[in-house]
Design an enzyme around this catalytic site. Structure first.
Site, PDB file in Angstrom:
ATOM      1  N   LYS A  22      62.380   7.377  59.369  1.00 52.73           N
ATOM      2  CA  LYS A  22      63.368   7.715  58.327  1.00 52.73           C
ATOM      3  C   LYS A  22      62.686   7.817  56.968  1.00 52.73           C
ATOM      4  O   LYS A  22      62.882   8.782  56.228  1.00 52.73           O
ATOM      5  CB  LYS A  22      64.438   6.628  58.264  1.00 52.73           C
ATOM      6  N   ASN A  23      61.824   6.802  56.660  1.00 55.20           N
ATOM      7  CA  ASN A  23      61.283   6.714  55.295  1.00 55.20           C
ATOM      8  C   ASN A  23      60.097   7.628  55.068  1.00 55.20           C
ATOM      9  O   ASN A  23      59.450   7.574  54.032  1.00 55.20           O
ATOM     10  CB  ASN A  23      60.945   5.256  54.951  1.00 55.20           C
ATOM     11  N   ARG A  94      70.292   6.272  48.008  1.00 58.21           N
ATOM     12  CA  ARG A  94      69.383   6.142  46.856  1.00 58.21           C
ATOM     13  C   ARG A  94      68.171   7.055  46.972  1.00 58.21           C
ATOM     14  O   ARG A  94      67.607   7.490  45.985  1.00 58.21           O
ATOM     15  CB  ARG A  94      68.937   4.695  46.739  1.00 58.21           C
ATOM     16  N   CYS A 118      71.969  -2.105  45.208  1.00 54.56           N
ATOM     17  CA  CYS A 118      72.533  -2.197  46.553  1.00 54.56           C
ATOM     18  C   CYS A 118      72.498  -3.666  46.940  1.00 54.56           C
ATOM     19  O   CYS A 118      72.157  -4.540  46.157  1.00 54.56           O
ATOM     20  CB  CYS A 118      71.718  -1.351  47.523  1.00 54.56           C
ATOM     21  N   ARG A 123      67.048  -2.008  42.505  1.00 54.34           N
ATOM     22  CA  ARG A 123      66.528  -0.661  42.804  1.00 54.34           C
ATOM     23  C   ARG A 123      66.288   0.175  41.539  1.00 54.34           C
ATOM     24  O   ARG A 123      66.858   1.230  41.345  1.00 54.34           O
ATOM     25  CB  ARG A 123      67.451   0.078  43.770  1.00 54.34           C
ATOM     26  N   ILE A 125      64.396   2.555  38.640  1.00 51.30           N
ATOM     27  CA  ILE A 125      63.541   3.759  38.728  1.00 51.30           C
ATOM     28  C   ILE A 125      62.685   3.904  37.469  1.00 51.30           C
ATOM     29  O   ILE A 125      62.131   4.973  37.200  1.00 51.30           O
ATOM     30  CB  ILE A 125      64.397   5.036  38.928  1.00 51.30           C
ATOM     31  N   ASP A 126      62.488   2.813  36.727  1.00 49.13           N
ATOM     32  CA  ASP A 126      61.705   2.899  35.481  1.00 49.13           C
ATOM     33  C   ASP A 126      60.267   3.371  35.727  1.00 49.13           C
ATOM     34  O   ASP A 126      59.706   4.124  34.917  1.00 49.13           O
ATOM     35  CB  ASP A 126      61.722   1.554  34.747  1.00 49.13           C
ATOM     36  N   LEU A 127      59.681   2.977  36.846  1.00 45.34           N
ATOM     37  CA  LEU A 127      58.287   3.384  37.118  1.00 45.34           C
ATOM     38  C   LEU A 127      58.203   4.880  37.432  1.00 45.34           C
ATOM     39  O   LEU A 127      57.248   5.557  37.057  1.00 45.34           O
ATOM     40  CB  LEU A 127      57.710   2.553  38.260  1.00 45.34           C
ATOM     41  N   ASP A 317      61.152  -4.747  55.204  1.00 43.56           N
ATOM     42  CA  ASP A 317      62.214  -4.192  56.055  1.00 43.56           C
ATOM     43  C   ASP A 317      62.340  -4.914  57.388  1.00 43.56           C
ATOM     44  O   ASP A 317      63.359  -4.807  58.061  1.00 43.56           O
ATOM     45  CB  ASP A 317      61.987  -2.693  56.304  1.00 43.56           C
ATOM     46  N   VAL A 339      59.528  -8.772  47.654  1.00 42.86           N
ATOM     47  CA  VAL A 339      59.673  -7.375  47.224  1.00 42.86           C
ATOM     48  C   VAL A 339      61.027  -7.121  46.571  1.00 42.86           C
ATOM     49  O   VAL A 339      61.127  -6.481  45.532  1.00 42.86           O
ATOM     50  CB  VAL A 339      59.448  -6.415  48.412  1.00 42.86           C
ATOM     51  N   ARG A 409      72.870   4.723  59.437  1.00 43.27           N
ATOM     52  CA  ARG A 409      72.081   5.471  58.451  1.00 43.27           C
ATOM     53  C   ARG A 409      70.625   5.561  58.882  1.00 43.27           C
ATOM     54  O   ARG A 409      69.922   6.511  58.541  1.00 43.27           O
ATOM     55  CB  ARG A 409      72.128   4.758  57.088  1.00 43.27           C
TER      56      ARG A 409
HETATM   57  C1  EPZ Z   1      61.422   2.059  49.990  1.00 41.77           C
HETATM   58  O1  EPZ Z   1      62.381   1.839  48.963  1.00 41.77           O
HETATM   59  C2  EPZ Z   1      62.197   2.082  51.297  1.00 41.77           C
HETATM   60  N1  EPZ Z   1      63.218   3.129  51.262  1.00 41.77           N
HETATM   61  C3  EPZ Z   1      62.883   0.737  51.541  1.00 41.77           C
HETATM   62  O2  EPZ Z   1      63.439   0.793  52.855  1.00 41.77           O
HETATM   63  C4  EPZ Z   1      61.827  -0.374  51.533  1.00 41.77           C
HETATM   64  O3  EPZ Z   1      62.466  -1.631  51.699  1.00 41.77           O
HETATM   65  C5  EPZ Z   1      61.071  -0.339  50.195  1.00 41.77           C
HETATM   66  O4  EPZ Z   1      60.481   0.978  50.019  1.00 41.77           O
HETATM   67  C6  EPZ Z   1      59.963  -1.383  50.135  1.00 41.77           C
HETATM   68  O5  EPZ Z   1      59.073  -1.185  51.190  1.00 41.77           O
HETATM   69  C7  EPZ Z   1      62.855   4.415  51.478  1.00 41.77           C
HETATM   70  O6  EPZ Z   1      61.690   4.725  51.663  1.00 41.77           O
HETATM   71  C8  EPZ Z   1      63.961   5.421  51.480  1.00 41.77           C
HETATM   72  P1  EPZ Z   1      60.028   0.471  46.019  1.00 41.77           P
HETATM   73  P2  EPZ Z   1      61.923   2.080  47.417  1.00 41.77           P
HETATM   74  O7  EPZ Z   1      60.084   1.536  44.995  1.00 41.77           O
HETATM   75  O8  EPZ Z   1      61.037   3.269  47.350  1.00 41.77           O
HETATM   76  C9  EPZ Z   1      61.113  -2.315  42.294  1.00 41.77           C
HETATM   77  C10 EPZ Z   1      65.063   0.590  54.493  1.00 41.77           C
HETATM   78  O9  EPZ Z   1      65.587  -0.424  54.976  1.00 41.77           O
HETATM   79  N2  EPZ Z   1      60.983  -1.087  41.506  1.00 41.77           N
HETATM   80  O10 EPZ Z   1      58.710   0.131  46.649  1.00 41.77           O
HETATM   81  O11 EPZ Z   1      63.126   2.030  46.588  1.00 41.77           O
HETATM   82  C11 EPZ Z   1      62.390  -2.283  43.122  1.00 41.77           C
HETATM   83  O12 EPZ Z   1      63.474  -2.739  42.361  1.00 41.77           O
HETATM   84  C12 EPZ Z   1      64.866   0.684  52.999  1.00 41.77           C
HETATM   85  O13 EPZ Z   1      64.624   1.563  55.162  1.00 41.77           O
HETATM   86  C13 EPZ Z   1      61.066  -1.161  40.118  1.00 41.77           C
HETATM   87  O14 EPZ Z   1      61.238  -2.237  39.550  1.00 41.77           O
HETATM   88  O15 EPZ Z   1      61.055   0.752  47.195  1.00 41.77           O
HETATM   89  C14 EPZ Z   1      62.072  -3.197  44.267  1.00 41.77           C
HETATM   90  O16 EPZ Z   1      62.317  -4.546  43.894  1.00 41.77           O
HETATM   91  C15 EPZ Z   1      65.466  -0.508  52.279  1.00 41.77           C
HETATM   92  N3  EPZ Z   1      60.980  -0.013  39.391  1.00 41.77           N
HETATM   93  C16 EPZ Z   1      60.578  -3.000  44.469  1.00 41.77           C
HETATM   94  O17 EPZ Z   1      60.075  -2.394  43.259  1.00 41.77           O
HETATM   95  C17 EPZ Z   1      60.816   1.226  39.987  1.00 41.77           C
HETATM   96  O18 EPZ Z   1      60.731   2.243  39.268  1.00 41.77           O
HETATM   97  C18 EPZ Z   1      60.228  -2.112  45.649  1.00 41.77           C
HETATM   98  O19 EPZ Z   1      60.707  -0.843  45.372  1.00 41.77           O
HETATM   99  C19 EPZ Z   1      60.734   1.273  41.403  1.00 41.77           C
HETATM  100  C20 EPZ Z   1      60.813   0.105  42.143  1.00 41.77           C
END
Ligand code: EPZ
Length: 429
Positions: A22-23, A94, A118, A123, A125-127, A317, A339, A409
């Protein structure tokens, strides 16, 4: 309301084939926006999130055709005119935010609803946005949307809208790495992403982009280099298998399996997870051509300490799912979630089934119990739902799992695959 009804006690036996990831699929679908002409994706899982992403691409103006009986998805983005991802779709999923990089790269502007939080965390998106800014975009946030426009990128009217930049991520965010990598493909100059996320799904996305004509190096390392090119062309690509689904079936087999063969489970993509299970005493074997075999364990399983980290660490996950295994292992286990800030929502539901778990900040302290007992429970998110279903497999009596829209999903034919292995599980609408 659709729910799963599971009668505990059956043993799992036989072979299961893991579906496409999926991811990875969701991001590669978004990346196809940048590639002229048809892209044909194979091994695409038939899950609700893929259907939602197909709807997002459709709304942008792309032609999307999903042959669900053969898991083949075709995308032609040539007629995309809009660069707006609406709230009602981003709210639903998202991952829709991942059309931002491709649209910004192709059109020089994008308007996308800010994904809400969620049940597992805020979640942010600042980065993602910081990366776009460093590449010459201006981000304006208003009315729940972010509007990004390339303002100081390449020369006026140039085909390439953004400029290359060196970007140091404060956290190895998967989404930020993916969005920035995609935005950099059609920018002018070189982009370097330091402290990049290294999950196998990111390598899959980079390999797809390179097959479309991108110039990405450092794949699989924490420093990814992208040389901007003028254009990308659609291609044929097969999505990798889903390591989180594989891990889910590995744990299910460790809980109540006699002998289960999991095809499409790539040990290298989940090395630390498999090693941790071996340390616990799970009878897990790495066979050739991406197959893992789980047999009934010979001795008593041992309690463990699990701490989730970005890849190659223990995957967040699989945290809820591994916790189910620890619930019935005598002794004290500790699970630390590093995480996400709120990924223990499912614990209250597991405790209703007789588990004994105490939450202390980012730590779950698990005291092993002899048995779980079936109960009506609710899925709080995708992986929590999977965890509760696995708990139902070993619980005494009947478990009803509600809110299974979360599970549908991300897992293709989950109940059918479990039934084929011998589980007593039905889906009731
Ligand atoms: C991906 O989410 C996956 N989703 C998630 O899988 C997975 O849990 C996560 O990576 C961590 O491995 C998809 O790929 C669709 P991140 P993502 O950006 O990209 C913080 C599932 O069950 N962060 O690595 O959103 C954020 O808040 C789902 O399949 C910022 O602070 O993960 C979080 O605490 C759930 N600012 C951490 O980093 C940002 O700009 C990890 O986020 C971006 C992220």
């Amino acid at each position: 309301m659709t729910k799963f009804i599971i009668k505990g006690g059956n043993k799992l036996n036989g072979k299961v084939k893991i579906s496409g990831a999926k991811n990875s699929a969701l991001k590669i679908m978004a990346a196809a926006i940048m590639a002229g002409g048809r892209t044909i994706l194979k091994n695409v899982p038939v899950i609700d999130d893929v259907l939602t992403m197909a709807e997002v691409l459709n709304q942008l103006g792309a032609e999307v055709d999903f042959d669900t009986s053969h898991n083949i998805l075709e995308i032609n983005p040539d007629n995309i005119k809009s660069f707006e991802a609406p709230y009602e779709l981003v709210r639903k999923m998202r991952a829709s935010i991942l059309v931002a990089g491709p649209l910004l790269s192709r059109f020089g502007e994008v308007k996308v609803a800010i994904p809400g939080g969620c049940n597992i965390g805020s979640r942010q998106i600042d980065l993602h946005l910081k990366g776009f800014e460093l590449m010459g975009a201006e981000n304006v946030i208003e009315h729940g949307y972010v509007y990004s426009k390339a303002v100081s990128g390449a020369a006026k009217g140039a085909k390439r809208k953004l400029k290359g930049a060196e970007i140091n991520l404060e956290f190895p965010s998967r989404g930020a790495t993916e969005n920035i990598m995609m935005a950099a493909c059609l920018s002018s100059g070189k982009t370097i992403i330091n402290n990049a996320a290294k999950e196998p799904e990111i390598n899959d996305l980079a390999n797809f982009l390179n097959k479309c004509g991108a110039k990405i190096s450092g794949i699989g390392t924490d420093s990814i280099v992208i040389e901007g090119v003028d254009e990308l062309a659609g291609c044929q690509y097969e999505i990798m298998s889903d390591s989180i689904e594989a891990g889910t079936f590995i744990i299910a087999s460790a809980l109540c399996g006699k002998k289960v063969e999991i095809a499409g489970a790539v040990w290298e993509n989940m090395g630390i997870f498999c090693q941790k299970l071996k340390d616990i005493g799970v009878n897990i074997e790495n066979k050739e051509n991406s197959t893992i075999i789980i047999k009934k364990s010979k001795g008593i399983l041992k309690p463990a300490y699990i701490s989730t980290l970005p890849y190659p660490g223990f995957p967040t996950d699989l945290q809820p799912i591994a916790t189910v295994l620890l619930c019935t292992i005598p002794g004290i286990s500790i699970v630390t979630e590093n995480v996400f800030e709120n990924r223990f929502m499912y614990v209250d539901e597991l405790n209703r089934m007789g588990a004994n778990i105490k939450i202390d900040g980012h730590h779950a302290v698990i005291t092993g119990v002899n048995k779980l007992s079936g109960a009506p429970v609710s899925a709080t998110d995708l992986r929590a739902g999977a965890a509760l279903i696995l708990a139902g497999l070993i619980a005494d009596g009947t478990t009803e799992v509600y809110e299974i829209n979360h599970v549908l999903r991300g897992y293709e034919n989950f109940d059918k695959k479990l039934r084929n292995l011998g589980a007593d599980i039905i889906k009731v609408s």
